[in-house]
Design an enzyme around this catalytic site. Structure first.
Site, short mmCIF file in Angstrom:
data_model
loop_
_atom_site.label_atom_id
_atom_site.label_comp_id
_atom_site.label_asym_id
_atom_site.label_seq_id
_atom_site.Cartn_x
_atom_site.Cartn_y
_atom_site.Cartn_z
N LYS A 103 90.16 55.14 -46.65
CA LYS A 103 89.16 54.99 -45.59
C LYS A 103 89.85 54.80 -44.24
CE LYS A 103 85.86 53.21 -48.89
NZ LYS A 103 85.29 52.05 -49.59
N GLN B 297 84.26 45.72 -49.44
CA GLN B 297 84.76 46.50 -50.57
C GLN B 297 84.43 45.79 -51.88
OE1 GLN B 297 86.31 49.61 -50.30
NE2 GLN B 297 86.16 49.64 -52.52
N ASP C 161 77.51 51.50 -45.71
CA ASP C 161 77.56 51.83 -47.13
C ASP C 161 76.16 52.06 -47.69
OD1 ASP C 161 79.92 52.24 -48.44
OD2 ASP C 161 80.36 50.12 -48.78
#
Ligand code: NAP
Length: 280
Positions: A52, A96, A119
């Site tokens: 990322k 995460q 997300d």
């Protein structure tokens, strides 16, 4: 013989287009920034986070990483998320997963401001997706839709079968496909006679995390197969949830692992960060 869906190439094109958009935003003095929070040192998560950061660097998105120790308390994690919610220079926030035992992943996702939830895991964004309203769509399902569209694979009217009902892949993908007028069936570990269901699929998505689970006898001739699985074998090789080599003789389209869904997931994360910057 099937056509291999080249997720790597598609993702590269999306990143190139985003680079131009980021430059335009910067000309208007808007500097898209993604903040990534990682707790503990899960090996796979470290690789995802590195990918990322590389994508952000390539596109020109500013990137900040917060690495918290395994023993971090929930209150400390929530405090950091709140700080990032209030930081006007941060446009997207990502926590995460998986988080270490003892930390509540859902609580962390819900603490992120829905406007910075790149997300797409916040209940507000999930609710909006259910209502087919504009929202942040979680990156893997979004990437899959973009792949189908790029290859002109009809979604409307198609019989779509998804194996896996996780909150990050299976369930949001079911909503995306339904919003595009597919007829959707979601299978899971308690589904009976799974083969009878998968054989009816025009679009079959395998997202269960079991190496080579989908075999040739489970698919219809001419189907499209999307393989979400990432399974690391003992020899270090990555394999998907489908028996790619045998399936590719029978289906019309199939995604490889690696080089299929994975790169698209990251490209759509970048897309969501740019969208967040434009909206805010
Ligand atoms: P997950 O949370 O573990 O969910 C797995 C799902 O598969 C569950 O719904 C489970 O059913 C179902 N399942 C397990 N065994 C099954 C079986 N034998 N038959 C039918 N269904 C079964 O997994 P996830 O997070 O969705 O991830 C799935 C895979 O995709 C993993 O390999 C992951 O690494 C990969 N992934 C890849 C990307 C990417 O960008 N390429 C992104 C995310 C995930 P129950 O609900 O009944 O337990």
């Amino acid at each position: 013989m099937s056509q291999i869906i080249d997720g790597k190439e598609l993702a590269r094109n999306i990143r190139l287009a985003l680079k131009d958009e980021v430059n335009e935003l910067k000309n208007a003095d808007i500097h898209p920034k993604l903040a990534v929070v990682m707790v503990g040192d899960d090996k796979a998560s470290k690789i995802y986070v590195r990918n990322k950061s590389k994508a952000c660097e390539e596109i020109g998105i500013e990137y900040e990483e917060y690495l918290l120790p395994e023993k971090t308390k929930m209150s400390e994690l929530l405090e950091l998320i709140e700080k990032l919610n209030n930081d006007e220079s941060v446009y997207g926030i990502l926590v995460q997963s998986p988080l270490p035992d003892g930390l509540d992943t859902n609580e962390a996702f819900q603490a992120i401001s829905p406007q910075k939830d790149v997300d797409g895991f916040h209940p507000i964004n999930i609710g909006k997706l259910s209502l087919n309203q504009d929202c942040f769509v979680s990156c893997t399902p979004y990437g899959i839709i973009k792949m189908l569209e790029a290859y002109n694979i009809p979604i409307e009217g198609a019989r779509a079968v998804i194996i896996g009902r996780s909150n990050i892949v299976g369930k949001p993908l079911a909503k995306c496909l339904l919003n595009k007028n597919a007829t959707v069936t979601v299978c899971h570990s308690k589904t009976k006679n799974i083969k009878e269901i998968t054989k009816q699929a025009d679009i079959l998505v395998a997202a269960l995390g079991k190496p080579k689970f989908v075999t040739q006898d489970m698919v219809k001739e001419g189907a499209t197969v999307i393989d979400v699985g990432i399974n690391r074998m003992d020899d270090g090789k990555l394999v998907g949830d489908t028996d790619f080599e045998n399936l590719k003789e029978k289906v019309a389209y199939i995604t490889p692992v690696p080089g299929g869904v994975g790169p698209m997931t990251i490209a759509m994360l970048m897309y969501n960060v740019v969208k967040a910057a434009k909206h805010q």
